[in-house]
Design an enzyme around this catalytic site. Structure first.
Site, short mmCIF file in Angstrom:
data_model
loop_
_atom_site.label_atom_id
_atom_site.label_comp_id
_atom_site.label_asym_id
_atom_site.label_seq_id
_atom_site.Cartn_x
_atom_site.Cartn_y
_atom_site.Cartn_z
CB CYS A 17 -0.91 -0.07 1.24
SG CYS A 17 -1.61 1.48 1.78
CB CYS A 44 0.47 1.77 4.12
SG CYS A 44 -1.26 1.27 4.06
#
Ligand code: ZN
Length: 147
Positions: free
Chosen positions: A67, A70
């Site tokens: 991600c 993230c």
């Protein structure tokens, strides 16, 4: 008193209520109870932290290696730890490594933040935030439950 779980060995410790908690060391392993950086935890470790921590909020960053947002948020979350400790314990849960734990939290997208106090989730947020936004969001959520 604050009660918290040692990130290194999992022992439950008590620490002073004031800023001296930052210097407190684990009675079992001697590691600092607050290291200034978020601790990466397994699902089982997360459950221990959220259920046994008292007098300290627990902020969990649910993330995944694939991600991009993230990964962008990781240094922001780490910077927030330096500003929120010792009032808040910051943890990271890798949802790819711990899919059952992430699912049990009701997290469907990452990054996601969950804020616990005395064993209960009091706030959750989804999406990328800066360190300043993480700190402000956490303070606002804690102020609301204290009011
Ligand atoms: Zn320890």
């Amino acid at each position: 008193m604050r009660q918290l779980v040692c990130p290194a060995c999992g022992a439950t410790n008590r620490a002073p209520q004031d800023r001296n908690a930052l210097a407190a060391k684990c009675g079992r392993c001697g590691e600092r109870l607050f290291s200034g950086v978020p601790a990466e935890v397994s699902g089982a470790q997360l459950a221990a932290h959220t259920s046994k921590t008292r007098g300290v909020a627990v902020l969990v960053d649910v993330w995944a290696p694939w991600c991009g947002p993230c990964r962008s948020m990781a240094p922001q979350f780490a910077a927030a730890a330096a500003r929120l400790e010792p009032d808040v314990r910051l943890l990271k849960l890798n949802s790819e490594a711990e899919p059952r734990a992430a699912g049990a939290l009701g997290v469907s997208g990452v990054p996601a933040l969950l804020l616990y106090r005395d064993g209960a989730v009091i706030a959750r947020s989804a999406g990328l935030m800066s360190a300043a936004q993480i700190v402000a969001w956490t303070h606002q959520a804690l102020a609301q439950v204290s009011a």
